[in-house]
Design an enzyme around this catalytic site. Structure first.
Site, short mmCIF file in Angstrom:
data_model
loop_
_atom_site.label_atom_id
_atom_site.label_comp_id
_atom_site.label_asym_id
_atom_site.label_seq_id
_atom_site.Cartn_x
_atom_site.Cartn_y
_atom_site.Cartn_z
N TYR A 15 35.28 41.31 23.72
CA TYR A 15 35.58 40.56 22.50
C TYR A 15 34.36 40.48 21.58
O TYR A 15 33.93 39.39 21.22
CB TYR A 15 36.06 39.14 22.85
CG TYR A 15 37.37 39.17 23.58
CD1 TYR A 15 38.56 39.35 22.87
CD2 TYR A 15 37.43 39.05 24.96
CE1 TYR A 15 39.78 39.40 23.53
CE2 TYR A 15 38.64 39.10 25.63
CZ TYR A 15 39.81 39.28 24.91
OH TYR A 15 41.00 39.34 25.56
N TYR A 143 46.84 32.87 30.18
CA TYR A 143 46.11 34.13 29.98
C TYR A 143 46.47 35.08 31.12
O TYR A 143 46.37 34.71 32.30
CB TYR A 143 44.59 33.92 29.94
CG TYR A 143 43.87 35.24 29.81
CD1 TYR A 143 43.82 35.90 28.58
CD2 TYR A 143 43.30 35.86 30.92
CE1 TYR A 143 43.21 37.14 28.47
CE2 TYR A 143 42.69 37.10 30.81
CZ TYR A 143 42.65 37.73 29.58
OH TYR A 143 42.05 38.95 29.47
N ASP A 244 50.55 34.43 38.65
CA ASP A 244 49.31 35.17 38.39
C ASP A 244 48.16 34.37 39.01
O ASP A 244 47.69 33.40 38.44
CB ASP A 244 49.14 35.33 36.87
CG ASP A 244 47.85 36.04 36.50
OD1 ASP A 244 46.99 36.22 37.38
OD2 ASP A 244 47.70 36.41 35.32
N LYS A 273 40.24 39.74 40.47
CA LYS A 273 38.96 39.06 40.33
C LYS A 273 38.17 38.92 41.64
O LYS A 273 37.47 39.83 42.02
CB LYS A 273 39.16 37.73 39.61
CG LYS A 273 39.53 37.94 38.14
CD LYS A 273 39.09 36.82 37.23
CE LYS A 273 39.02 37.26 35.78
NZ LYS A 273 40.21 36.99 34.99
C1 PLP Z 1 41.10 37.84 34.23
C2 PLP Z 1 42.55 37.58 34.34
C3 PLP Z 1 43.48 38.62 34.16
C4 PLP Z 1 43.07 40.02 33.77
O1 PLP Z 1 42.30 40.64 34.74
P1 PLP Z 1 41.36 41.89 34.34
O2 PLP Z 1 40.81 42.36 35.64
O3 PLP Z 1 40.33 41.36 33.39
O4 PLP Z 1 42.25 42.90 33.69
C5 PLP Z 1 44.82 38.31 34.31
N1 PLP Z 1 45.22 37.06 34.62
C6 PLP Z 1 44.36 36.05 34.82
C7 PLP Z 1 44.87 34.70 35.20
C8 PLP Z 1 42.99 36.26 34.67
O5 PLP Z 1 42.13 35.25 34.83
#
Ligand code: PLP
Length: 423
Positions: A15, A143, A244, A273
């Site tokens: 960004y 997100y 997620d 992550k």
């Molecule tokens: C960071 C994140 C993503 C995206 O993961 P990337 O490895 O950066 O593509 C998706 N969902 C959540 C909740 C995240 O924190």
């Protein structure tokens, strides 16, 4: 010397603008919870490299797992081939995630794992003869990543939907759960989601959400009861639930997975992550037999995805070792201690005129301000105090590696109090 001038002129950072880039700090090594800058200064890491480095940097067991695997094989294609790191990592993942999840699809980043989750849900309904169920409900303030499909389920404001309008599918947004984590539950908090499901169930494939903790969309902690009721509503209305857990997974919220706060199991779950302890990029999308049966209802059951670096053996090997470290269970006590210390350490900011809210859950501490920070300025002031903290917008937050000592966490919280307190 790292060529900062070249970096400024030729490299994009997350960004960021190439016209007027913000300063970047050159790092030469990292060990434990410390990042070492080129000029010799050391910074205590308050970010765990965006939720990832839960065991700290240069962990001997993760280093060893990576070296051992690289001596055997760094990568082979996953089409038509398989290998022990992938098989054993999948086994470990299925052992530690909610029981109904039985299938694993490995991807190379979190965003892509979300794309795969969306495809699983779409294919599930299409193959079952319900092709109209091809939209998603998601939650404002969420997100889910930066690829176009994942972006479409991000918060429409912070997810920049206006900038990309016309190129992204238009989804349906429920308001952010108003009931905070720990507040008494009132059924009226569920009304907006219930109304959306009643109105749109026929065209909705899945509800996509971050369980209990919304991360990069606003660092909001909501009632597990809301999640439990959302799970029930999905079942009532024939809508899949995608959790997620990319940010929340692997202990960060005080439970191994945030779904456990609500005692629920999703139909599809994304992890990423911290999966590799922050060593390599790897993510996974897990799903239940029920989802697979849907996808297979057309007689083929082929999931239409297959990344080049799917199930990269180096990443799988280090992830497996990271899960083995977690399985020893020390993280739970570490996160509990961090939660208490973050609460106490950030408490002086309650009621400060610049501060709108202070909240802590697990190993996450958030200070929400009334006004956005000047990123370059605040970043510099944190670095001067020997800590690495990277706020965004109105949020200054800490999510350090779980291995941080009491003394180092004190330095982090007092740096936040000092830097924010002077505003
Ligand atoms: C960071 C994140 C993503 C995206 O993961 P990337 O490895 O950066 O593509 C998706 N969902 C959540 C909740 C995240 O924190």
């Amino acid at each position: 010397m790292i060529d900062l001038d070249f970096d400024r002129h030729h490299l994009w950072h997350p960004y960021s603008s190439l016209l007027s880039p913000l300063p970047t700090y050159p790092v030469v090594s990292a060990q434990g919870v410390r990042l070492r800058l080129e000029d010799g200064r050391e910074l205590i890491d308050g970010m765990a490299s965006w939720w990832c480095a839960i065991h700290g940097y240069g962990h001997p067991r993760l280093d060893a797992a990576l070296r051992a695997q690289s001596a055997r094989m760094s990568h082979v294609m996953f089409g038509g081939l398989t290998h022990e790191p992938a098989v054993e990592l999948a086994r470990s993942l299925l052992l530690c995630t909610p029981e109904p999840l039985t299938r694993v699809f490995f991807t190379d980043s979190g965003s892509v794992s979300v794309e795969v989750a969306l495809k699983m849900a779409l294919q599930h309904w299409r193959a079952r003869g319900l092709p109209d169920k091809r939209r998603f409900i998601s939650i404002r303030g969420g997100y889910h990543g930066d690829t176009l499909g994942a972006m479409s389920v991000c918060d429409p404001v912070t997810g920049m939907h206006r900038m990309f309008s016309g190129t992204m599918p238009e989804q349906i947004f429920a308001p952010r759960p108003a009931c905070r984590f720990g507040d008494p539950w009132e059924e009226r908090h569920l009304a907006p989601l219930r109304e959306l499901l009643e109105r749109h169930a026929g065209e909705v494939a899945a509800l996509v959400l971050e369980p209990v903790v919304q991360g990069a969309g606003g660092m909001w902690f909501y009632s597990p009861h809301w999640l439990r009721r959302a799970r029930e509503l999905c079942d009532e209305h024939g809508v899949l639930l995608v959790a997620d857990e990319i940010a929340t997974g692997f202990g960060r919220t005080g439970r191994l997975f945030a779904c456990e706060h609500a005692g629920i199991s999703p139909d599809i779950m994304c992890v990423g992550k911290a999966l590799t302890g922050g060593y390599l990029t790897l993510a996974a999308t897990l799903c239940t037999d029920h989802v697979v049966e849907g996808i297979a209802a057309d007689g083929s059951g082929t999931l239409m995805h297959g990344p080049t670096f799917m199930a990269n053996p180096l990443a799988c090997a280090v992830a497996r070792e990271s899960l083995a470290l977690l399985a020893q269970g020390r993280w739970s006590e570490q996160v509990r201690r961090m939660e208490a210390q973050l609460s106490a350490g950030l408490s002086p900011l309650h009621g400060h005129p610049a501060v709108a809210d202070v909240r802590v859950l697990g190993a996450i501490g958030v200070v929400e301000l009334h006004a956005p920070v000047d990123l370059a300025d605040i970043q510099r002031r944190f670095v001067e105090r020997g800590v690495w903290v990277r706020p965004f917008g109105r949020l200054v937050y800490l999510m350090p590696p779980f291995v941080i000592s009491v003394e180092d966490l004190t330095l982090l919280t007092s740096a936040v109090c000092h830097v924010v307190g002077r505003r």
